[in-house]
Design an enzyme around this catalytic site. Structure first.
Site, short mmCIF file in Angstrom:
data_model
loop_
_atom_site.label_atom_id
_atom_site.label_comp_id
_atom_site.label_asym_id
_atom_site.label_seq_id
_atom_site.Cartn_x
_atom_site.Cartn_y
_atom_site.Cartn_z
N GLU A 91 -6.19 6.54 -2.39
CA GLU A 91 -6.18 5.50 -1.36
C GLU A 91 -6.65 4.15 -1.92
OE1 GLU A 91 -5.26 4.96 1.85
OE2 GLU A 91 -4.15 6.83 1.68
N HIS A 135 -9.68 7.77 3.24
CA HIS A 135 -9.59 6.35 3.54
C HIS A 135 -10.97 5.68 3.52
CE1 HIS A 135 -5.89 8.04 5.32
NE2 HIS A 135 -5.35 6.88 4.95
N HIS A 195 1.63 4.31 -3.01
CA HIS A 195 1.47 5.77 -2.95
C HIS A 195 2.58 6.46 -3.74
CE1 HIS A 195 -2.00 6.52 -0.52
NE2 HIS A 195 -1.54 5.89 0.54
N HIS A 250 0.84 -1.20 0.00
CA HIS A 250 0.00 0.00 0.00
C HIS A 250 0.87 1.25 0.00
CE1 HIS A 250 -3.59 2.40 1.46
NE2 HIS A 250 -2.59 3.17 1.86
N GLU A 251 1.85 1.30 0.91
CA GLU A 251 2.66 2.51 1.04
C GLU A 251 3.53 2.74 -0.19
OE1 GLU A 251 1.86 4.51 3.22
OE2 GLU A 251 0.71 3.14 4.47
#
Length: 533
Positions: free
Chosen positions: A375, A435, A355, A351-352
């Protein structure tokens, strides 16, 4: 079968074109010349010519300069060149576009953010930088501690009307001592607030170390014989932040993990061995890198082979993980020390890192519906890292952060089960926290992948409803994620909303599978099922 695609990325500094003139800055020429391939160079030159030739289409005029952000070249020679703009030297927010051109260089189509004409009435601010900085610091009270304020003059055109604005970043510490920042955009003529958002991309949750059992970790042996958590292939480095509570954390901060025998950690939760969290962070970053490279041919976050810095043990009892563009770093905290260990599991690290990929491509603004899509992109592709790894301990599923936030932080089949997220689009979705507005995109991805109704997948029961009562038949998550990635890197822009995402994914499905394909039809049906038309 999808048609094969070749993705090629170009550095922003590789070329700058002002209205009617192509110029490569002298300081960037040696690096740019070394890395520009002839195919990419040709694609950029043709795109610049198309922008000049079709200036009205792109809103390109006097005082503007183009900055190449990314290039995608399809196997059939079709080219997609992504540009950002400046106006009289000022960055333009919401003025980006993609030039789509045929193999012969002729213009095929364009994808544009909302800012078309980007020249404001004046570039002389009425509100000075000191006033903007002071106002941002006042607005950040209670949100950012030990704050410092940095204003930047920009052209803000994200709503389609260009105006001079101050984009002021307030950096400091959050409530757990973690690096934290807020961005405040204000009208440089009136001082009125335009928007505000977090400077970082965060995935809030809890963490449990030792997620994937005994695994191999790629390290580098140093001249003195010790081993370091430096991935020799993927180039990322994993460091101990030593619970630093300053927002000055950067890629040179922290302490590199080293070891004498190349055996790391103890595999225990709440471990006193600080390398245990580093094992998961280092290996799962590698797995994410491999997913992007083997699936999409993407060589790292910016597609330039550059590895990120990965920090564990950030802040004091910080129960979170985040990506920082300015640091080019992933950061994870220690949890609360009682029930929540560090968050370094597969889908969270995926996920990170995603980004960073989003920032390097469409750069979806972290506000409103585009923030929800930002997100959702990290949730979708981070989850696909878990499916790619197919680890027997962390079994693939559609439950985001289920290992680090049991039973799950967010889920895809019915996002509203968390009590906050949206299952379907409505006019109010853009006002939700990003989110939670991500739920619409996550739900679309589940429906496109697996379809509607009740089913059990890898031992987990799902039951996905539809807004219109329709029955959706899925095409599998490999195809759905390929469509999403294509849409992100070729068609989405910084201001894309959910309606725009529908158009972008349909274009992507047409490119990959054809306009009359079952895949194209499923993409459309899944969007209708989440009330996006």
């Amino acid at each position: 079968m999808p048609r094969p695609l070749l993705a090629v990325s170009t550095m922003v500094a590789a070329g700058v074109m002002t209205a009617g003139v192509l110029a490569v800055p002298a300081h960037s020429q040696p690096h740019a010349v070394q890395h520009l391939t002839s195919a990419r160079d040709t694609a950029i030159a043709r795109a610049e010519a198309n922008v000049t030739r079709h200036a009205d289409t792109f809103g390109f005029g006097a005082g503007q300069a183009l900055h190449v952000k990314d290039v995608v070249i399809d196997a059939d020679g079709t080219q997609h060149v992504r540009f950002e703009r400046t106006y009289r030297g000022l960055p333009v927010v919401g003025g980006d576009f993609v030039v789509h051109q045929k193999a012969d260089g002729s213009l095929k189509a364009s994808s544009r953010a909302k800012g078309h004409k980007v020249a404001p009435r004046s570039v002389a601010p009425t509100v000075d930088s000191k006033g903007a900085a002071a106002g941002a610091l006042k607005n950040a009270q209670g949100l950012v501690g030990n704050a410092r304020s940095t204003p930047e003059l920009i052209v803000w055109a994200a709503d389609g009307t260009p105006r001079l604005a101050w984009r002021t970043t307030v950096q400091g510490t959050g409530d757990k001592g973690q690096p934290h920042g807020e961005v405040f955009v204000t009208d440089a003529t009136t001082g009125a607030a335009i928007e505000s958002y977090h400077a970082e991309r965060e995935a809030t949750g809890t963490g449990h170390s030792e997620y994937t059992g005994d695994i191999t970790v790629d390290t580098t042996q140093q001249a003195n014989g010790t081993f370091a958590l430096i991935d020799p292939t993927r180039k990322h480095t994993t460091k101990d932040a030593r619970n630093v509570s300053s927002s000055s954390l950067n890629s040179s901060s922290g302490t590199l993990f080293t070891d004498a025998d190349d055996i790391w950690g103890d595999g225990r939760k709440f471990s006193t061995d600080r390398a245990t969290a580093a094992v998961d962070a280092h290996a799962n970053t590698a797995k994410t890198f491999d997913y992007y490279k083997s699936t999409f041919g993407r060589n790292g976050i910016k597609n330039d082979g550059r590895g990120a810095t990965v920090f564990v043990h950030v802040g004091t009892k910080w129960d979170n993980a985040q990506w920082s563009d300015s640091c080019f770093c992933m950061m994870t905290g220690d949890g609360d020390g009682v029930t929540d260990p560090e968050q370094v599991d597969l889908d969270t690290m995926g996920h990170e890192m995603t980004h960073g990929v989003t920032s390097a491509t469409a750069n979806l603004r972290y506000s409103g519906e585009s923030g929800g899509l930002n997100e959702a992109t990290s949730d979708i592709l981070g989850t696909m890292v878990e499916w790619y790894a197919n680890n027997p301990i962390d079994t693939p599923d559609y439950l985001f952060s289920d290992q680090s936030t049991p039973p799950w932080l967010r889920r895809f089949d019915k996002p509203s089960l968390d009590g906050r997220s949206a299952d379907y689009w409505s006019k109010s979705v853009g006002r939700l926290d990003v989110h939670n507005s991500s739920g619409v995109g996550n739900h679309w991805f589940y429906l496109a992948s697996e379809g509607s109704g009740a089913k059990t997948i890898n031992g987990i029961a799902y039951n996905s409803p539809t807004y219109n009562g329709s029955t959706v038949t899925g095409i599998g998550n490999k195809k759905a994620s390929a469509i999403w990635y294509r849409a992100l890197t070729v068609y989405m822009t910084s201001t894309t909303d959910y309606k725009g995402a529908r158009t972008a994914t349909l274009n992507a499905a047409k490119d990959l599978y054809g306009a009359t394909s079952a895949e194209y039809a499923t993409v459309a049906a899944a969007w209708s099922a989440v009330n996006v038309s």
